[in-house]
Scaffold this motif. Structure first.
Motif, PDB file in Angstrom:
ATOM      1  N   GLY A  16       0.781  -1.224   0.000  1.00  0.00           N
ATOM      2  CA  GLY A  16       0.000   0.000   0.000  1.00  0.00           C
ATOM      3  C   GLY A  16       0.815   1.278   0.000  1.00  0.00           C
ATOM      4  O   GLY A  16       0.265   2.354  -0.251  1.00  0.00           O
ATOM      5  N   GLU A  17       2.088   1.185   0.284  1.00  0.00           N
ATOM      6  CA  GLU A  17       2.935   2.377   0.281  1.00  0.00           C
ATOM      7  C   GLU A  17       3.188   2.856  -1.141  1.00  0.00           C
ATOM      8  O   GLU A  17       3.181   2.068  -2.090  1.00  0.00           O
ATOM      9  CB  GLU A  17       4.288   2.086   0.944  1.00  0.00           C
ATOM     10  N   LYS A  18       3.432   4.144  -1.268  1.00  0.00           N
ATOM     11  CA  LYS A  18       3.838   4.726  -2.546  1.00  0.00           C
ATOM     12  C   LYS A  18       5.359   4.644  -2.629  1.00  0.00           C
ATOM     13  O   LYS A  18       6.052   4.999  -1.668  1.00  0.00           O
ATOM     14  CB  LYS A  18       3.362   6.166  -2.650  1.00  0.00           C
ATOM     15  N   VAL A  19       5.861   4.176  -3.763  1.00  0.00           N
ATOM     16  CA  VAL A  19       7.298   3.955  -3.906  1.00  0.00           C
ATOM     17  C   VAL A  19       7.817   4.718  -5.116  1.00  0.00           C
ATOM     18  O   VAL A  19       7.198   4.697  -6.194  1.00  0.00           O
ATOM     19  CB  VAL A  19       7.601   2.451  -4.097  1.00  0.00           C
ATOM     20  N   PHE A  20       8.937   5.402  -4.909  1.00  0.00           N
ATOM     21  CA  PHE A  20       9.599   6.118  -6.000  1.00  0.00           C
ATOM     22  C   PHE A  20      10.958   5.480  -6.253  1.00  0.00           C
ATOM     23  O   PHE A  20      11.762   5.345  -5.328  1.00  0.00           O
ATOM     24  CB  PHE A  20       9.805   7.593  -5.640  1.00  0.00           C
ATOM     25  N   GLU A  56       5.714   6.138 -22.721  1.00  0.00           N
ATOM     26  CA  GLU A  56       4.951   5.121 -23.443  1.00  0.00           C
ATOM     27  C   GLU A  56       4.951   3.837 -22.638  1.00  0.00           C
ATOM     28  O   GLU A  56       5.953   3.501 -21.987  1.00  0.00           O
ATOM     29  CB  GLU A  56       5.551   4.878 -24.825  1.00  0.00           C
ATOM     30  N   LYS A  57       3.854   3.130 -22.698  1.00  0.00           N
ATOM     31  CA  LYS A  57       3.742   1.873 -21.978  1.00  0.00           C
ATOM     32  C   LYS A  57       4.572   0.791 -22.648  1.00  0.00           C
ATOM     33  O   LYS A  57       4.636   0.704 -23.874  1.00  0.00           O
ATOM     34  CB  LYS A  57       2.274   1.435 -21.914  1.00  0.00           C
ATOM     35  N   GLY A  58       5.168  -0.016 -21.798  1.00  0.00           N
ATOM     36  CA  GLY A  58       5.850  -1.200 -22.288  1.00  0.00           C
ATOM     37  C   GLY A  58       4.938  -2.399 -22.243  1.00  0.00           C
ATOM     38  O   GLY A  58       3.728  -2.282 -22.452  1.00  0.00           O
ATOM     39  N   SER A  65       3.592   3.844 -12.828  1.00  0.00           N
ATOM     40  CA  SER A  65       3.571   5.059 -13.633  1.00  0.00           C
ATOM     41  C   SER A  65       4.996   5.605 -13.666  1.00  0.00           C
ATOM     42  O   SER A  65       5.869   5.116 -12.944  1.00  0.00           O
ATOM     43  CB  SER A  65       2.595   6.095 -13.070  1.00  0.00           C
ATOM     44  N   VAL A  66       5.228   6.589 -14.533  1.00  0.00           N
ATOM     45  CA  VAL A  66       6.565   7.161 -14.653  1.00  0.00           C
ATOM     46  C   VAL A  66       6.471   8.674 -14.770  1.00  0.00           C
ATOM     47  O   VAL A  66       5.409   9.237 -15.047  1.00  0.00           O
ATOM     48  CB  VAL A  66       7.330   6.605 -15.888  1.00  0.00           C
ATOM     49  N   SER A  67       7.620   9.291 -14.574  1.00  0.00           N
ATOM     50  CA  SER A  67       7.711  10.745 -14.705  1.00  0.00           C
ATOM     51  C   SER A  67       9.046  11.094 -15.333  1.00  0.00           C
ATOM     52  O   SER A  67      10.088  10.569 -14.908  1.00  0.00           O
ATOM     53  CB  SER A  67       7.593  11.414 -13.337  1.00  0.00           C
ATOM     54  N   ARG A  68       9.006  11.974 -16.347  1.00  0.00           N
ATOM     55  CA  ARG A  68      10.261  12.452 -16.931  1.00  0.00           C
ATOM     56  C   ARG A  68      10.134  13.966 -17.119  1.00  0.00           C
ATOM     57  O   ARG A  68       9.754  14.444 -18.175  1.00  0.00           O
ATOM     58  CB  ARG A  68      10.558  11.765 -18.268  1.00  0.00           C
ATOM     59  N   GLU A  69      10.492  14.688 -16.083  1.00  0.00           N
ATOM     60  CA  GLU A  69      10.422  16.149 -16.086  1.00  0.00           C
ATOM     61  C   GLU A  69      11.704  16.776 -16.627  1.00  0.00           C
ATOM     62  O   GLU A  69      11.695  17.905 -17.118  1.00  0.00           O
ATOM     63  CB  GLU A  69      10.145  16.666 -14.678  1.00  0.00           C
ATOM     64  N   LYS A  70      12.808  16.066 -16.501  1.00  0.00           N
ATOM     65  CA  LYS A  70      14.090  16.522 -17.030  1.00  0.00           C
ATOM     66  C   LYS A  70      14.695  15.408 -17.880  1.00  0.00           C
ATOM     67  O   LYS A  70      14.442  14.231 -17.630  1.00  0.00           O
ATOM     68  CB  LYS A  70      15.047  16.896 -15.897  1.00  0.00           C
ATOM     69  N   SER A  75      11.795   8.611 -13.487  1.00  0.00           N
ATOM     70  CA  SER A  75      11.343   8.035 -12.221  1.00  0.00           C
ATOM     71  C   SER A  75      10.258   6.999 -12.463  1.00  0.00           C
ATOM     72  O   SER A  75       9.358   7.210 -13.283  1.00  0.00           O
ATOM     73  CB  SER A  75      10.809   9.128 -11.304  1.00  0.00           C
ATOM     74  N   LEU A  76      10.336   5.927 -11.724  1.00  0.00           N
ATOM     75  CA  LEU A  76       9.300   4.885 -11.740  1.00  0.00           C
ATOM     76  C   LEU A  76       8.520   4.990 -10.435  1.00  0.00           C
ATOM     77  O   LEU A  76       9.119   5.063  -9.356  1.00  0.00           O
ATOM     78  CB  LEU A  76       9.921   3.501 -11.871  1.00  0.00           C
ATOM     79  N   ILE A  77       7.202   4.994 -10.534  1.00  0.00           N
ATOM     80  CA  ILE A  77       6.350   5.181  -9.365  1.00  0.00           C
ATOM     81  C   ILE A  77       5.413   3.996  -9.215  1.00  0.00           C
ATOM     82  O   ILE A  77       4.750   3.594 -10.185  1.00  0.00           O
ATOM     83  CB  ILE A  77       5.529   6.477  -9.510  1.00  0.00           C
ATOM     84  N   LEU A  78       5.387   3.445  -8.014  1.00  0.00           N
ATOM     85  CA  LEU A  78       4.407   2.437  -7.653  1.00  0.00           C
ATOM     86  C   LEU A  78       3.406   3.131  -6.741  1.00  0.00           C
ATOM     87  O   LEU A  78       3.728   3.477  -5.608  1.00  0.00           O
ATOM     88  CB  LEU A  78       5.064   1.266  -6.934  1.00  0.00           C
ATOM     89  N   GLU A  79       2.213   3.391  -7.244  1.00  0.00           N
ATOM     90  CA  GLU A  79       1.241   4.192  -6.498  1.00  0.00           C
ATOM     91  C   GLU A  79       0.826   3.507  -5.199  1.00  0.00           C
ATOM     92  O   GLU A  79       0.650   4.156  -4.174  1.00  0.00           O
ATOM     93  CB  GLU A  79       0.013   4.457  -7.363  1.00  0.00           C
TER      94      GLU A  79
END
Lengths: 116, 113
Positions: A16-20, A56-58, A65-70, A75-79
């Protein structure tokens, strides 16, 4: 040499934790990838990005989910982490089409995530 | 769709013996081919790659591989292995110029003294 750095080598989280999971590359590569590695299954592509703010999804994006701000950071995120997401996560990067080393992935050392 | 099959999950071999790790792929488009090695507790490191040209490709640590288009294979070979070659080896294909590699299941090479 290209260097791909994953910020955490080992993580232990609770269900249940959010992981980055953070990944940084230092060679101005356009393309970045997140793979998951499990015994007997090899590496499976979760998400990838060809440019800043693009994703894009693999093959196995569910639960991630992912984030690419730079350009250098992906970053890979596990909600909401689940036990079936216990695995080794590998980040990789490569230059864009037409660049030297295009299609040749350079990997980070990996992040081993355990979800209890 | 593309896929990669590594035919052996484990290959035990004695030191100084030759070894071959087998890889077959399927693809409807032209591909680039790779072998990566993973030592314990490390990320993947490129061993060798086939992008075009000569079908016999030489890589690091004395490894070589041969691209066989008719057999859709890219087997990895070394004439004489060392204890330090003990690792997991991954074959991968990249369809076209996408940068998206598709990996096989991996082969664990166990070199015994």
């Amino acid at each position: 040499d290209v260097k791909v750095t994953q910020s955490s080598r080992y993580l232990v989280k609770r269900t249940g934790e959010k992981v980055f999971l953070e990944c940084v590359q230092d060679m101005d590569h356009e393309n970045m990838f997140w793979y998951r590695q499990d015994p007997g299954l090899g590496l499976r592509l979760i998400y990838f990005s060809y440019d800043v703010k693009m994703k894009e999804k693999g093959d196995i994006p569910e639960g991630y989910s992912v984030s690419r701000e730079k350009k250098e950071r992906f970053s890979l995120i596990l909600e909401s982490a689940s036990t079936n997401q216990t695995s080794m996560y590998l980040c990789a990067s490569t230059g864009g089409s037409g660049s030297p080393g295009a299609n040749v992935l350079t990997f980070g050392a990996g992040s081993r995530l355990t979800v209890l | 769709a593309q896929s990669v099959t590594q035919l052996d999950s484990q290959v035990p071999v004695f030191e100084e013996a030759p070894v071959e790790l087998r890889c077959n792929y399927s693809s409807s488009v032209s591909v680039y081919l790779f072998w990566y090695v993973q030592y314990p507790n490390q990320g993947l490191q490129l061993l060798l790659k086939y992008l075009s040209g000569s079908t016999l490709v030489k890589g690091i640590n004395g490894f070589e591989a041969e691209f066989n288009k008719s057999q859709t294979s890219f087997h990895l070979r070394k004439p004489s292995v060392h204890i330090s070659d003990t690792a997991e080896y991954f074959c991968a294909v990249c369809p076209g110029n996408t940068g998206k590699l598709i990996f096989g299941q991996g082969t664990t090479l166990q070199v015994k003294p």
